[in-house]
Every structure is written in structure tokens, then in C-alpha cells.
Write a protein that holds these residues in place. Sequence first.
Motif, PDB file in Angstrom:
ATOM      1  N   HIS A 141       4.437  -3.195  -4.223  1.00 42.42           N
ATOM      2  CA  HIS A 141       4.367  -2.713  -2.837  1.00 42.42           C
ATOM      3  C   HIS A 141       5.718  -2.717  -2.133  1.00 42.42           C
ATOM      4  O   HIS A 141       5.807  -2.346  -0.968  1.00 42.42           O
ATOM      5  CB  HIS A 141       3.351  -3.507  -2.006  1.00 42.42           C
TER       6      HIS A 141
ATOM      7  N   TYR B 100      -0.274 -10.792  -1.711  1.00 43.45           N
ATOM      8  CA  TYR B 100      -0.891  -9.887  -0.725  1.00 43.45           C
ATOM      9  C   TYR B 100      -2.256 -10.484  -0.390  1.00 43.45           C
ATOM     10  O   TYR B 100      -3.240 -10.228  -1.080  1.00 43.45           O
ATOM     11  CB  TYR B 100      -1.008  -8.520  -1.388  1.00 43.45           C
TER      12      TYR B 100
ATOM     13  N   TYR C 192      -4.804 -10.093   1.629  1.00 40.72           N
ATOM     14  CA  TYR C 192      -6.018  -9.302   1.829  1.00 40.72           C
ATOM     15  C   TYR C 192      -6.563  -8.747   0.520  1.00 40.72           C
ATOM     16  O   TYR C 192      -7.774  -8.576   0.378  1.00 40.72           O
ATOM     17  CB  TYR C 192      -5.723  -8.157   2.808  1.00 40.72           C
TER      18      TYR C 192
ATOM     19  N   ILE D 286       2.945  -6.069   4.741  1.00 37.93           N
ATOM     20  CA  ILE D 286       2.289  -7.186   4.059  1.00 37.93           C
ATOM     21  C   ILE D 286       3.074  -8.460   4.351  1.00 37.93           C
ATOM     22  O   ILE D 286       4.256  -8.568   4.011  1.00 37.93           O
ATOM     23  CB  ILE D 286       2.213  -6.940   2.549  1.00 37.93           C
TER      24      ILE D 286
ATOM     25  N   ASP E   3      -7.970  -5.403   7.936  1.00 43.02           N
ATOM     26  CA  ASP E   3      -7.015  -6.494   8.093  1.00 43.02           C
ATOM     27  C   ASP E   3      -6.085  -6.174   9.247  1.00 43.02           C
ATOM     28  O   ASP E   3      -5.692  -5.017   9.451  1.00 43.02           O
ATOM     29  CB  ASP E   3      -6.203  -6.674   6.804  1.00 43.02           C
TER      30      ASP E   3
ATOM     31  N   ARG F 282      -2.404  -7.694  10.665  1.00 42.30           N
ATOM     32  CA  ARG F 282      -1.364  -8.596  10.185  1.00 42.30           C
ATOM     33  C   ARG F 282      -0.001  -8.216  10.769  1.00 42.30           C
ATOM     34  O   ARG F 282       0.191  -7.119  11.296  1.00 42.30           O
ATOM     35  CB  ARG F 282      -1.300  -8.573   8.661  1.00 42.30           C
TER      36      ARG F 282
ATOM     37  N   GLU G  65      -4.899  -2.428   8.487  1.00 37.99           N
ATOM     38  CA  GLU G  65      -5.254  -1.753   7.243  1.00 37.99           C
ATOM     39  C   GLU G  65      -6.669  -1.212   7.381  1.00 37.99           C
ATOM     40  O   GLU G  65      -7.608  -1.971   7.652  1.00 37.99           O
ATOM     41  CB  GLU G  65      -5.155  -2.694   6.045  1.00 37.99           C
TER      42      GLU G  65
ATOM     43  N   GLY H 134       1.916   1.897   3.618  1.00 42.36           N
ATOM     44  CA  GLY H 134       1.061   1.256   2.629  1.00 42.36           C
ATOM     45  C   GLY H 134       1.041   1.972   1.302  1.00 42.36           C
ATOM     46  O   GLY H 134       1.139   3.195   1.224  1.00 42.36           O
TER      47      GLY H 134
END
Length: 458
Positions: free
Chosen positions: A160, A197, A199, A244, A376, A378, A387, A420
Amino acid sequence: MPGASRPVGGPGLAQVRRVVSEVPGPRSRELLARQRGLVPAGVGAVLPVFVEAAGGGVIVDADGNSFIDFGSGIAVTTVGNSARAVAERAAAQLRRFTHTCFLVNPYESYLDVCEKLNDLAPIPGDKRTILVNSGAEAVENAVKIARAATGRPGIVVFDHGFHGRTLLTMSLTAKNKPYKQGFGPFAPEVHRAPMAYPYRWPGGPERCAEEAASALADLLDRQVGADNVAAVLIEPIQGEGGFIVPAPGFLGRVAEICRSRGILLIVDEIQAGIARTGRMFACEHEGVQPDLITTAKGLAGGLPLGAVTGRAELMDAVPAGGLGGTFSGSPVACEAALGVFDEIEAGDLLERAREIGDTMLEFLGDLSDRYPVIGDVRGRGAMIAVELVEQDGDRVPAPDLAARVAKRCHADGLLVLTAGSYGNVLRFLPPLSISDALLEEGLALLGEAIAKETACAA
């Protein structure tokens, strides 16, 4: 319009949202048609409206629309667009001289920026800084320095992660489309570890940090060989990967793993650094002290400037002539950077970033309770994301929903960005100069867009 008086940006710009045409409007569409005949198709735009002025918390386009800015030019205009100290310092420098090349005739403002970064960076001991033109160039130079200092070739990065669009930084970047597809072969000696990560960690968020750290150690010891690795490169909060935030304790474990194996730790603060998260550097939230730090984006308030700051013995390992570039550390960009530091200090912008974060997290937390498509929430400070997932409860990414919500926000006068690995994250990077009223109005528009698009999908 051509020939008409143009609005003046900066902090004096009217801080109002105003939508007076469809988005994009007729003048922007005219310019977009012109762009298609002049600029390659590979250069796109999130919101193709052509900007006339920006400042505070708004962007004004060629059709007179005024958008609430939740993007800051992708975390670049953190202190505000055309912030007073930035604009005044840069303008004064333009009148003195525009360029000499620091490698030919040096100038004091380069030293002033380096001194400031050396003072601020959470790196132990004596430090040195080199100035460059961009984030990608900063990462490339950090890798060069790490390899020169250790005599090792390998670089370990994470799922990511995003580090740029040059050959090496593409190789370091995780996501294939649109960043890498068709551009190979890539640079060798790049190895990838799983990101912590929370989530999406298979073992759950409570096991995320330790299991991800174990996976990194296994990669180093069993697959690559720690003696072959110059550095581990990590974003303290992943930017393009979807904001993230690593599981608590993971960054500290990465630092320990590197230290015990003689591997350098490079922290990529290009998007998260320079006051964005409520600390000058995001790694400070976890108490991590890296060997090298890269910065760019918010460093010079919109002018191209990047930097590598690191332990003196590492930075000095590169022989004379091995670092630098014609435009690196432009005198105009250096003065702009000094203006950024002035603005951060004078406006107590570290505290302002924390206030913005508290407001966003509270609103988005309440919104997620009402809409299960928000899987999520964050982030830290003024670097927050949601997200989006499908409504079936299985955490299936919902990139189409994210795109529709963003498009509705744009039509209503709110600039938001997507991100993302799955394209399903809405990220929010408001300038720290945004007013509470505009911030709250923007969040309300976002809530309405999510509500409407969720209802349409039902």
C-alpha cells in the motif's frame, strides 16, 4: 474570462462556498478542451476546474465558483494557499535573484532551511540536510545515501506504500495501476513486506502490529538476508495507500528490527510531515527516531522543494559531487519554506491541526454510526480518511461509491480526494488556515453526499 480582472488569492480571499455554474463550468470546459490538444492524456485532474485564486480554505475557479478546499493541493498548501509569509518571502527573493545554482554560488537561505530541518527532525545526534526538488527526488536521494553508507543494495518497502513516479520510486510503490502498469522493467533489489493495516489485517487489529512485525523480520532474515538490506522505507501514515495509520506499536517494532540488524530506517514524511498531523513529523506520535527522513509537499507552501535529513555520518558517506542538482534548493523555494515555518509558529498551527482532526473525527465517527458503508475512520490531525465498503458487511471495497460521493461533493462546491489501493477511500487534507465555519460546512456537505449516494445504491 480573458481580459477581466482576476481575483486575488491568499488570506484576504472571501471565505465562502459559492456554486454559480455547473461543475466544471463553461470557461473550465473551454480550457479543458484546449488542454486535451496540448497535454498528454496521462496527466489527469481530480476536479477539472481551472483555478483563478485560492487562499484560506477556498479555491476559486475561472467560472466564479468557490470551492471549500479539503485537498490542499495534496497536502502541499498546509499553511494556506498564498499564505502571507510564504508569498512575501518568495516575492522578495524574486526581486533579488531567481537562481544561481547552489552547486555554483551558494546562498544563505539554503542553509537556513537545512538548519531548521536539522533542529526539528526527531533524529538523534548531529544531523545534515540536502535540499532537492520533489518528494520522489528526496526518496531517491535517501536510498542513494543509505546504500552509500551501508554498502548494501536492498531496500524493503511495504504493501500500500507510495513513494513517487520515477523509475526507482515506481519500483518502491505498491499499487500497479495507474502508477506502474506498462512502465517496467523496474529497479532491482526492492522487497515488499506486509503493512500493519488494522482494518484489513486477517488476524484482527489487536494482533496486527506483532504479526506484521514478525512478517517483516521473517522477510529480512529468511528471504532477503538482513546483511543485504541497506534500509527499510516506511510512511508513518500511508498517503496514496489510503491514509493507513499503522497499528499502535508497529513503527516502534520496525525501528527495533532495523536497529538490531544494522539496517537503516528511512521515514517518508512527504505527505504526513510539516505540521499536517499535529506534530511536525508524524513519526513523533509513536516516538520513533529514524536514521533518515524525507520531506516535500508542505515544506515550501506550493513551491517545489524536497529534503533529506539524516544522521551526519550517513549523510557524509556520499563523496563530493554525489548529491545535488541544478535546481535543487531553489532560492525562491527556500524563502517560501522559511515562510512556512514562520506561519506554523506564528499561527500555532500544530495545535490547529489537532483541533481540525478532533472536529473531523467526531463528525465522521457519528456519521459512521449511521452509515455502515463507512467501514473505517482513521488518521491524525488534519490528515483524516474514511474507507467506504459495500453494505453487505464483509468489508468489500466500494470504489464506485467513493467516486460517486466525491463527484457529488465537487458539484456541491467541496473538493475532496480519493485514495487507497482499492480506490475506496475518501481522504481529507484541509489547509490549517481553514475556518471552523468552512470546515463544518464542508463536513455537512460530505455527510449529505454519503447519505444521498447510499440511498441511491439501496
